[in-house]
Design a protein around this motif. Structure first.
Motif, PDB file in Angstrom:
ATOM      1  N   GLY A 128      -6.905   1.883   9.240  1.00  0.00           N
ATOM      2  CA  GLY A 128      -7.474   3.213   9.373  1.00  0.00           C
ATOM      3  C   GLY A 128      -6.616   4.310   8.781  1.00  0.00           C
ATOM      4  O   GLY A 128      -6.944   5.498   8.913  1.00  0.00           O
ATOM      5  N   GLY A 129      -5.494   3.939   8.156  1.00  0.00           N
ATOM      6  CA  GLY A 129      -4.627   4.925   7.524  1.00  0.00           C
ATOM      7  C   GLY A 129      -3.464   5.370   8.381  1.00  0.00           C
ATOM      8  O   GLY A 129      -2.603   6.116   7.916  1.00  0.00           O
ATOM      9  N   VAL A 170       7.485  -0.275   7.081  1.00  0.00           N
ATOM     10  CA  VAL A 170       6.461   0.690   7.469  1.00  0.00           C
ATOM     11  C   VAL A 170       5.116   0.011   7.260  1.00  0.00           C
ATOM     12  O   VAL A 170       4.798  -0.431   6.159  1.00  0.00           O
ATOM     13  CB  VAL A 170       6.554   1.982   6.635  1.00  0.00           C
ATOM     14  N   LEU A 171       4.338  -0.096   8.323  1.00  0.00           N
ATOM     15  CA  LEU A 171       3.043  -0.773   8.279  1.00  0.00           C
ATOM     16  C   LEU A 171       1.929   0.266   8.240  1.00  0.00           C
ATOM     17  O   LEU A 171       1.832   1.117   9.136  1.00  0.00           O
ATOM     18  CB  LEU A 171       2.878  -1.665   9.514  1.00  0.00           C
ATOM     19  N   ILE A 172       1.107   0.224   7.187  1.00  0.00           N
ATOM     20  CA  ILE A 172      -0.026   1.121   7.059  1.00  0.00           C
ATOM     21  C   ILE A 172      -1.255   0.413   7.612  1.00  0.00           C
ATOM     22  O   ILE A 172      -1.676  -0.622   7.094  1.00  0.00           O
ATOM     23  CB  ILE A 172      -0.283   1.521   5.587  1.00  0.00           C
ATOM     24  N   VAL A 175       0.867  -1.188   0.000  1.00  0.00           N
ATOM     25  CA  VAL A 175       0.000   0.000   0.000  1.00  0.00           C
ATOM     26  C   VAL A 175       0.898   1.230   0.000  1.00  0.00           C
ATOM     27  O   VAL A 175       1.590   1.490   0.994  1.00  0.00           O
ATOM     28  CB  VAL A 175      -0.920   0.014   1.233  1.00  0.00           C
ATOM     29  N   PRO A 176       0.928   2.000  -1.085  1.00  0.00           N
ATOM     30  CA  PRO A 176       1.821   3.167  -1.151  1.00  0.00           C
ATOM     31  C   PRO A 176       1.535   4.170  -0.033  1.00  0.00           C
ATOM     32  O   PRO A 176       0.383   4.416   0.322  1.00  0.00           O
ATOM     33  CB  PRO A 176       1.508   3.776  -2.527  1.00  0.00           C
ATOM     34  N   LEU A 177       2.597   4.726   0.530  1.00  0.00           N
ATOM     35  CA  LEU A 177       2.445   5.765   1.530  1.00  0.00           C
ATOM     36  C   LEU A 177       1.838   7.007   0.899  1.00  0.00           C
ATOM     37  O   LEU A 177       2.221   7.406  -0.205  1.00  0.00           O
ATOM     38  CB  LEU A 177       3.804   6.114   2.158  1.00  0.00           C
TER      39      LEU A 177
END
Length: 357
Positions: free
Chosen positions: A250-251, A245-247, A119-121
């Motif tokens: 909830g964003g 980095v974990l997304i 999931v792109p930042l």
């Protein structure tokens, strides 16, 4: 890929051991343990655990080279109100890890989400990541914790290993092992009948031989240069690519996997910006990041050193992991990842561009 296990089925000897560890060390009573195929570390295995209260946990087993700092640092950072850190859950006696057989067992809350490769930042994530790393780099670590944290020593270990691999490929003929006494090289150089992935790896390393030697040589020269520079060592994650980095669903985002934590120049973390690894951390993203991180002076020699050293490390690690894997799809993916280092505007081109002058 996941592996589910009903705890009433004792066909796997590992599950009772994990259940006993969770019950005895954490007072967690699991009803489901699911192995997760995450990460690329052969010494780490991770699981999703659900207990009798339907609470989900993330269980991490570390079978080698466990350092207390890898759990104590995120625990301490979370206690400093750095919201992006997922802290380990203490055992019932206060320790930050339990024991499952010969492995250290670390338990975390389970956070639903995807890594930054999947999931792109978003723009706000890059700014927040800059703010979080600035806080980490500025952290005044207590002396009792600092004593457990490794310090940068510019070790030649990865450079030596890659040179051994290349030497073994040069010395070995198809169907024969590498030169005697060079076990690491033999792992890569030896052909296995019908092993298409191994043969493709050997062919690729041979075709790129001169370029890889240049990369190793440049990393060695930069290591010699930077060791003589005045340096400020700060607390570094040291592997802060977007895969760590974990997304969250909830964003929100979290920085995970602290197995590489060390005291090093801040360039160890900042080198990822603009490095082109997996086509992220590019100029627009770097601009957003520094909005959060703030102004700083980056030493170009250190930045270049860490980029070259990381490429050399990846060549060694990818080679070992490809040959160790029994999954053809995974092996093909690792080879593609290794080949991607040499792509136009990829990490290698960006490393050469970063050289001072």
């Amino acid at each position: 890929m996941t592996t589910n296990h009903n705890l009433a089925d004792e066909s796997s000897s590992r599950w009772p051991e994990l259940a006993a560890c969770l019950q005895n060390e954490y007072n967690v009573h699991p009803v489901q343990i699911t192995q997760l195929e995450l990460g690329a570390d052969p010494y780490t295995t991770v699981f999703r655990v659900v207990d009798t209260e339907a609470t989900a946990y993330f269980l991490k087993l570390r079978s080698a080279d466990f350092n207390l700092a890898t759990v104590a640092v995120p625990r301490w950072l979370a206690d400093q109100s750095i919201a992006q850190i997922i802290a380990p859950i203490p055992c019932t006696d206060g320790r930050l890890f339990g024991q499952a057989g010969a492995s250290a067992a670390i338990l975390y809350p389970f956070v639903e989400g995807s890594d930054g490769f999947t999931v792109p930042l978003q723009d706000q994530h890059w700014v927040q990541l800059g703010q979080a790393l600035r806080s980490i780099h500025a952290a005044a670590v207590p002396a009792e914790l600092a004593a457990h944290i490794p310090r940068e020593d510019y070790s030649p270990a990865w450079r030596v290993k890659v040179r051994e691999y290349l030497a073994g490929i040069d010395e070995a003929q198809p169907g024969t092992p590498a030169a005697a006494g060079n076990d690491a090289a033999g792992d890569v150089a030896g052909d296995v009948a019908g092993d298409a992935a191994g043969a493709a790896l050997r062919s690729f390393l041979r075709d790129r031989h001169a370029e890889i030697v240049d990369l190793v040589t440049q990393a060695e020269q930069l290591a010699s240069t930077v060791q003589g520079l005045p340096q400020e060592l700060v607390l570094c994650h040291a592997d802060i690519h977007v895969g760590n980095v974990l997304i969250g669903a909830g964003g929100d985002f979290h920085i995970v996997d602290w197995d590489t934590v060390k005291f090093a120049p801040r360039e160890h973390d900042l080198m990822f910006l603009g490095a082109g690894i997996a086509s992220v951390w590019n100029p627009h993203e770097a601009e957003l990041f520094y909005k959060g991180y703030g102004a700083c002076t980056v030493d170009p020699h250190l930045l270049a050193y860490y980029r070259f050293e990381r490429i050399v490390q990846d060549i060694a690690v990818d080679s070992v992991q490809l040959l160790a894997s029994a999954d053809d799809q995974e092996r093909a993916g690792i080879l593609q990842q290794l080949q991607g280092q040499f792509a136009p505007d990829g990490p290698i081109e960006n490393a050469w561009r970063s050289l001072p002058g």
